[in-house]
Motif scaffolding. Structure first.
Motif, PDB file in Angstrom:
ATOM      1  N   ALA A   1     -15.983  -3.024   0.770  1.00 56.43           N
ATOM      2  CA  ALA A   1     -15.255  -2.858   2.106  1.00 56.43           C
ATOM      3  C   ALA A   1     -14.464  -4.119   2.300  1.00 56.43           C
ATOM      4  N   ALA A   2     -15.003  -5.436   2.336  1.00 52.40           N
ATOM      5  CA  ALA A   2     -14.380  -6.537   2.278  1.00 52.40           C
ATOM      6  C   ALA A   2     -13.197  -6.782   1.443  1.00 52.40           C
ATOM      7  N   ALA A   3     -13.420  -6.397   0.042  1.00 54.63           N
ATOM      8  CA  ALA A   3     -12.228  -6.586  -0.653  1.00 54.63           C
ATOM      9  C   ALA A   3     -10.977  -5.577  -0.590  1.00 54.63           C
ATOM     10  N   LEU A   4     -11.391  -4.228   0.212  1.00 58.21           N
ATOM     11  CA  LEU A   4     -10.324  -3.440   0.575  1.00 58.21           C
ATOM     12  C   LEU A   4      -9.976  -3.937   1.993  1.00 58.21           C
ATOM     13  N   ALA A   5     -10.336  -4.745   2.634  1.00 60.13           N
ATOM     14  CA  ALA A   5      -9.706  -5.156   4.076  1.00 60.13           C
ATOM     15  C   ALA A   5      -8.889  -6.348   3.985  1.00 60.13           C
ATOM     16  N   CYS A   6      -8.868  -6.955   2.758  1.00 63.46           N
ATOM     17  CA  CYS A   6      -8.218  -8.235   2.463  1.00 63.46           C
ATOM     18  C   CYS A   6      -6.934  -7.963   2.354  1.00 63.46           C
ATOM     19  N   ARG A   7      -5.781  -7.901   3.866  1.00 60.85           N
ATOM     20  CA  ARG A   7      -4.517  -7.559   3.746  1.00 60.85           C
ATOM     21  C   ARG A   7      -3.895  -8.944   4.237  1.00 60.85           C
ATOM     22  N   ASP A   8      -2.628  -8.910   3.516  1.00 63.31           N
ATOM     23  CA  ASP A   8      -1.629 -10.039   3.834  1.00 63.31           C
ATOM     24  C   ASP A   8      -0.745  -9.448   4.734  1.00 63.31           C
ATOM     25  N   PRO A   9      -0.548  -9.923   5.934  1.00 65.03           N
ATOM     26  CA  PRO A   9       0.463  -9.226   6.906  1.00 65.03           C
ATOM     27  C   PRO A   9       1.802  -9.711   6.451  1.00 65.03           C
ATOM     28  N   LYS A  10       1.960 -10.688   5.310  1.00 68.07           N
ATOM     29  CA  LYS A  10       3.355 -11.177   5.025  1.00 68.07           C
ATOM     30  C   LYS A  10       3.836 -10.133   3.527  1.00 68.07           C
ATOM     31  N   ALA A  11       2.959  -9.464   3.292  1.00 65.23           N
ATOM     32  CA  ALA A  11       3.663  -8.689   2.084  1.00 65.23           C
ATOM     33  C   ALA A  11       4.575  -7.633   2.212  1.00 65.23           C
ATOM     34  N   ARG A  12       5.361  -7.710   1.182  1.00 65.64           N
ATOM     35  CA  ARG A  12       6.369  -6.836   1.247  1.00 65.64           C
ATOM     36  C   ARG A  12       6.736  -6.010  -0.107  1.00 65.64           C
ATOM     37  N   PHE A  13       7.442  -4.879   0.166  1.00 70.77           N
ATOM     38  CA  PHE A  13       7.975  -4.365  -1.339  1.00 70.77           C
ATOM     39  C   PHE A  13       8.723  -5.157  -2.175  1.00 70.77           C
ATOM     40  N   THR A  14       8.840  -5.303  -3.303  1.00 73.98           N
ATOM     41  CA  THR A  14       9.785  -5.838  -4.222  1.00 73.98           C
ATOM     42  C   THR A  14      11.046  -5.054  -4.376  1.00 73.98           C
TER      43      THR A  14
END
Ligand code: SF4
Length: 188
Positions: free
Chosen positions: A12-25
């Motif tokens: 659950a912790a691994a799945l919650a590790c989101r980067d708010p700066k992530a963007r599509f390529t």
């Protein structure tokens, strides 16, 4: 770390590790006009096709010390990228060119390979459902696994047919799949 060795809390912790700066390529070339964006929240593949460009890129990335390729082409979840559908803005060009609304999802993987944990696929599909402003294009060499999941209308499903032997497999997995319109993104 192998996914199957993690506890439920660690997963659950691994799945919650989101980067708010992530963007599509953004695709810088016009080679794939049907999808101007790519998104790789899951990477790696075990099909071992001799012509695989993704594996070559992954091995090059590992040699160059790129963090995302530290396991080279072994299947890996890139959960930090799961926010990208929400943080990338659909460009104005999408009103004239559908390609700007289409996202080639997991171009560096076979996301429906037998080895991919169900939780990884469900995590990606949750983002697909939450972001109807995009169309998400999936390709797999194992289309029978589509039948295990519910798909929203903005998930476009396709299969790759690269050999005569795969035709029967592709035909037997033809739409409609449960819970979705089953539009075909193509094959090749
Ligand atoms: S299925 Fe696609 S990603 Fe996997 S090895 Fe073959 S070409 Fe590469």
């Amino acid at each position: 770390v192998q996914w199957h060795t993690l506890s439920a809390a660690e997963r659950a912790a691994a799945l919650a590790c989101r980067d708010p700066k992530a963007r599509f390529t953004k695709q810088e070339t016009t080679g794939i006009e049907w999808a101007r964006w790519s998104w790789n929240p899951v990477m790696g593949c075990e099909h071992n096709c001799s012509y695989c460009y993704a594996r070559d890129l992954a091995l090059l990335g590992q040699a160059q010390g790129v963090l995302a390729y530290q396991v080279a082409f072994a299947p890996a979840l890139q959960a930090s990228r799961l926010r990208a559908p929400a943080t990338t803005v659909v460009p104005a060009d999408a009103s004239d060119d559908m390609g700007w609304k289409n996202v080639f999802t997991c171009s560096m993987a076979d996301r429906f390979g037998r080895w991919v944990p169900r939780a990884w696929i469900e995590a990606v599909l949750a983002e697909v459902r939450a972001n109807p402003q995009w169309n998400f294009l999936f390709l797999t060499k194992f289309p029978l696994r589509y039948a295990e999941f519910e798909f929203p209308d903005n998930a476009w499903l396709g299969t790759t047919v690269d050999a005569q032997a795969r035709i029967a497999n592709a035909a037997s997995s033809a739409p409609p799949w449960p819970g979705g319109s089953g539009r075909c993104a193509g094959s090749g």
